[in-house]
Design a protein around this motif. Structure first.
Motif, PDB file in Angstrom:
ATOM      1  N   THR A   3       0.803  -1.223   0.000  1.00  0.00           N
ATOM      2  CA  THR A   3       0.000   0.000   0.000  1.00  0.00           C
ATOM      3  C   THR A   3       0.836   1.274   0.000  1.00  0.00           C
ATOM      4  O   THR A   3       0.612   2.166  -0.818  1.00  0.00           O
ATOM      5  N   THR A   4       1.805   1.379   0.882  1.00  0.00           N
ATOM      6  CA  THR A   4       2.635   2.583   0.970  1.00  0.00           C
ATOM      7  C   THR A   4       3.433   2.794  -0.310  1.00  0.00           C
ATOM      8  O   THR A   4       3.491   3.911  -0.834  1.00  0.00           O
ATOM      9  N   GLU A   5       4.036   1.720  -0.831  1.00  0.00           N
ATOM     10  CA  GLU A   5       4.851   1.850  -2.044  1.00  0.00           C
ATOM     11  C   GLU A   5       3.986   2.181  -3.265  1.00  0.00           C
ATOM     12  O   GLU A   5       4.412   2.941  -4.136  1.00  0.00           O
ATOM     13  N   ILE A   6       2.798   1.638  -3.324  1.00  0.00           N
ATOM     14  CA  ILE A   6       1.897   1.968  -4.438  1.00  0.00           C
ATOM     15  C   ILE A   6       1.502   3.435  -4.356  1.00  0.00           C
ATOM     16  O   ILE A   6       1.537   4.161  -5.356  1.00  0.00           O
ATOM     17  N   LYS A   7       1.167   3.897  -3.170  1.00  0.00           N
ATOM     18  CA  LYS A   7       0.772   5.299  -2.993  1.00  0.00           C
ATOM     19  C   LYS A   7       1.900   6.242  -3.416  1.00  0.00           C
ATOM     20  O   LYS A   7       1.679   7.199  -4.163  1.00  0.00           O
ATOM     21  N   LYS A   8       3.123   5.985  -2.955  1.00  0.00           N
ATOM     22  CA  LYS A   8       4.267   6.830  -3.311  1.00  0.00           C
ATOM     23  C   LYS A   8       4.547   6.763  -4.812  1.00  0.00           C
ATOM     24  O   LYS A   8       4.817   7.782  -5.453  1.00  0.00           O
ATOM     25  N   SER A   9       4.483   5.561  -5.379  1.00  0.00           N
ATOM     26  CA  SER A   9       4.746   5.382  -6.819  1.00  0.00           C
ATOM     27  C   SER A   9       3.691   6.086  -7.662  1.00  0.00           C
ATOM     28  O   SER A   9       4.017   6.681  -8.697  1.00  0.00           O
ATOM     29  N   LEU A  10       2.441   6.043  -7.224  1.00  0.00           N
ATOM     30  CA  LEU A  10       1.367   6.721  -7.962  1.00  0.00           C
ATOM     31  C   LEU A  10       1.617   8.222  -8.037  1.00  0.00           C
ATOM     32  O   LEU A  10       1.410   8.836  -9.087  1.00  0.00           O
ATOM     33  N   GLU A  11       2.054   8.806  -6.928  1.00  0.00           N
ATOM     34  CA  GLU A  11       2.349  10.246  -6.921  1.00  0.00           C
ATOM     35  C   GLU A  11       3.434  10.586  -7.941  1.00  0.00           C
ATOM     36  O   GLU A  11       3.344  11.574  -8.656  1.00  0.00           O
ATOM     37  N   LEU A 120      -0.072  -1.617  -8.958  1.00  0.00           N
ATOM     38  CA  LEU A 120       0.304  -0.244  -9.283  1.00  0.00           C
ATOM     39  C   LEU A 120      -0.352   0.201 -10.589  1.00  0.00           C
ATOM     40  O   LEU A 120      -0.955   1.280 -10.658  1.00  0.00           O
ATOM     41  N   ALA A 123      -4.118   0.636 -10.204  1.00  0.00           N
ATOM     42  CA  ALA A 123      -4.430   1.866  -9.477  1.00  0.00           C
ATOM     43  C   ALA A 123      -4.171   3.103 -10.343  1.00  0.00           C
ATOM     44  O   ALA A 123      -4.926   4.083 -10.281  1.00  0.00           O
TER      45      ALA A 123
END
Length: 187
Positions: A3-11, A120, A123
């Protein structure tokens, strides 16, 4: 877990920036495959000519069909029976950045099998670039530890997953000829 890595990667992807991430083959340098600005950054990081195309990752057949208007039953069958990562070079893609499309109007796309990448891309809602994490012409790193410092310093974000994994497999590469025939370029 992701979850955290997906959120950061999405940004990073949404801001047309680059990321270094683990894939179903080797570590990749990635970006939004629909953004010419982002794709230019990847070419610059790799010190690679834009005449050499990049691989694109999608999360499944539905996304693939959005960018490749006509996919033969032979290709769908090949994708369904493949047990290893398979990259296919398709003719006449649509909706991708112009600089990810080769001069002969082809693009290499793989339906990714890595769970982090699938989540990723799903999302993000768009395909991402995946090119090996090396300066063009240098050996492809088989693990995070082998990635050159210049690459690590050049990307905007490094995904903090699978850093101890050694991956020596590369994808099978197939090409769809104009007549629909499937040609094996790398097995």
């Amino acid at each position: 877990m992701f979850t955290t890595e997906i959120k950061k990667s999405l940004e990073v992807l949404k801001q047309e920036q680059t990321l270094l991430y683990p894939t179903d083959t080797v570590w990749g340098i990635g970006c939004d495959a629909t953004s010419e600005v982002a794709v230019n950054k990847v070419f610059k990081i790799k010190k690679r000519s834009e005449s050499k195309s990049l691989i694109i990752l999608v999360d499944g057949l539905d996304m693939l069909q959005h960018y490749i208007p006509s996919i033969s039953e032979n290709i769908i069958s090949e994708l369904n029976k493949s047990t290893k990562p398979t990259t296919i070079i398709y003719n006449n893609p649509k909706g991708l950045a112009k600089n990810v499309i080769a001069s002969d109007q082809t693009v290499a796309i793989r339906i990714v099998q890595n769970v982090f990448c699938q989540q990723l891309i799903k999302a993000f809602g768009k395909p991402i670039v995946s090119t090996s994490a090396n300066i063009s012409g240098n050996p492809t790193p088989k693990s995070f530890k082998e990635i050159e410092a210049t690459i690590l310093d050049s990307v905007d974000y490094i995904v903090n997953l699978q850093r101890e994994v050694v991956n020596e497999k590369s994808s099978t590469i197939l090409k769809v000829a104009e007549n629909g025939e499937i040609i094996v370029l790398r097995n």
